[in-house]
Design a protein around this motif. Structure first.
Motif, PDB file in Angstrom:
ATOM      1  N   ARG A 144       0.855  -1.199   0.000  1.00 36.61           N
ATOM      2  CA  ARG A 144       0.000   0.000   0.000  1.00 36.61           C
ATOM      3  C   ARG A 144       0.884   1.240   0.000  1.00 36.61           C
ATOM      4  N   ILE A 145       0.607   2.154  -0.896  1.00 36.98           N
ATOM      5  CA  ILE A 145       1.347   3.412  -0.960  1.00 36.98           C
ATOM      6  C   ILE A 145       0.360   4.562  -1.018  1.00 36.98           C
ATOM      7  N   HIS A 146       0.848   5.747  -0.696  1.00 40.22           N
ATOM      8  CA  HIS A 146       0.013   6.941  -0.771  1.00 40.22           C
ATOM      9  C   HIS A 146       0.279   7.671  -2.083  1.00 40.22           C
ATOM     10  N   ASP A 147      -0.764   8.293  -2.610  1.00 40.45           N
ATOM     11  CA  ASP A 147      -0.628   9.083  -3.830  1.00 40.45           C
ATOM     12  C   ASP A 147       0.029  10.408  -3.467  1.00 40.45           C
ATOM     13  N   PHE A 148       1.333  10.376  -3.276  1.00 46.55           N
ATOM     14  CA  PHE A 148       2.045  11.566  -2.867  1.00 46.55           C
ATOM     15  C   PHE A 148       2.106  12.588  -4.006  1.00 46.55           C
ATOM     16  N   ARG A 192      -1.693  14.542   4.472  1.00 50.64           N
ATOM     17  CA  ARG A 192      -1.369  13.134   4.244  1.00 50.64           C
ATOM     18  C   ARG A 192      -2.594  12.248   4.489  1.00 50.64           C
ATOM     19  N   GLN A 193      -3.404  12.628   5.483  1.00 53.12           N
ATOM     20  CA  GLN A 193      -4.586  11.825   5.820  1.00 53.12           C
ATOM     21  C   GLN A 193      -5.624  11.824   4.702  1.00 53.12           C
ATOM     22  N   ASN A 194      -5.569  12.830   3.840  1.00 50.22           N
ATOM     23  CA  ASN A 194      -6.559  12.950   2.768  1.00 50.22           C
ATOM     24  C   ASN A 194      -6.058  12.417   1.430  1.00 50.22           C
ATOM     25  N   ILE A 195      -4.859  11.847   1.446  1.00 57.30           N
ATOM     26  CA  ILE A 195      -4.300  11.309   0.214  1.00 57.30           C
ATOM     27  C   ILE A 195      -4.762   9.873   0.047  1.00 57.30           C
ATOM     28  N   HIS A 196      -5.227   9.531  -1.133  1.00 54.08           N
ATOM     29  CA  HIS A 196      -5.772   8.200  -1.394  1.00 54.08           C
ATOM     30  C   HIS A 196      -4.679   7.127  -1.342  1.00 54.08           C
ATOM     31  N   ASN A 197      -5.100   5.927  -0.973  1.00 58.07           N
ATOM     32  CA  ASN A 197      -4.186   4.782  -0.998  1.00 58.07           C
ATOM     33  C   ASN A 197      -4.168   4.157  -2.385  1.00 58.07           C
TER      34      ASN A 197
END
Length: 219
Positions: free
Chosen positions: A135-139, A161-166
């Motif tokens: 799992r990564i974040h859409d940085f 960061r909390q609002n970035i989709h996985n």
């Protein structure tokens, strides 16, 4: 159900010479994939396909069945698919084969239960093919087009960061697929595709010396 793992390990690695034989904790890299495969309660047979006699000899020492891969399927531009096709056809001459776990030895860090849990998920969800993932974040990423940097987000309204989709990264540690459909599609992913999420530490692939140092610490 007969489950066969196939580990592809060619001899002519470029970035790290003899990569599949390089030592990690006094064991060659290829050992770690063979070891985890043989610990599996659901994998019936473990195979190593290689063009390199030393890799084949060491793999046999650690309990793997071996397949001598033709040199024309072990070139820099050869695909994993071509090697898997060769291996599956070889295995089918001797055994029934209902499911393939395609293991990549450059990802040696796995939990003992990863293969079995991946197989259980595959069967439960009735997938046709599956890839291991992280799992990564859409940085906040940028791309270059015509020497100009273009963001993939609104940098004037920076996201928390909390609002970035996985998202799920196909990490290359292993694949699971139905061999008969694979021979037809000639691609590791097809039909109903699933993924099995691994821990972050299992995302490390050994492609260069920095990766090797990290793997030696984590394993």
């Amino acid at each position: 159900m007969q489950v066969h793992s196939i580990i592809l390990a060619r001899g002519n690695s470029k970035t790290i010479k003899n990569k599949n034989l390089i030592l990690i904790k006094n064991r060659p890299l290829i050992y770690w994939s063979i070891h985890k495969s043989k610990l599996s309660k659901l994998i019936n047979h473990t195979w190593v396909s290689s063009d390199n006699e030393k890799i084949l000899k060491i793999s046999k020492k650690y309990g793997a069945n071996i397949i001598k891969r033709p040199k024309n399927l072990a070139k820099d531009n050869s695909t994993s698919e071509s090697a898997w096709i060769h291996a599956i056809k070889y295995i089918k001459k001797k055994f029934n084969i209902d499911l393939v776990v395609g293991i990549q030895p450059t990802s040696p860090i796995r939990n003992n239960s990863d293969f079995d849990n991946g197989i259980k998920l595959f069967c439960k969800k009735k997938f046709d093919s599956l890839f291991s993932s992280n799992r990564i974040h859409d940085f906040n990423t940028w791309k270059k087009k015509e020497n100009k940097l273009i963001p993939n987000y609104n940098f004037k309204k920076r996201r928390r960061r909390q609002n970035i989709h996985n998202f799920y990264l196909e990490n290359g540690s292993f694949y699971i697929f139905k061999p008969n459909l694979f021979l037809k599609e000639k691609n590791r992913l097809f039909g109903k595709i699933g993924h099995f999420e691994l821990e972050k530490k299992s995302s490390y692939q050994i492609d260069d010396l920095i990766d090797l140092k990290i793997a030696r610490l984590l394993i």
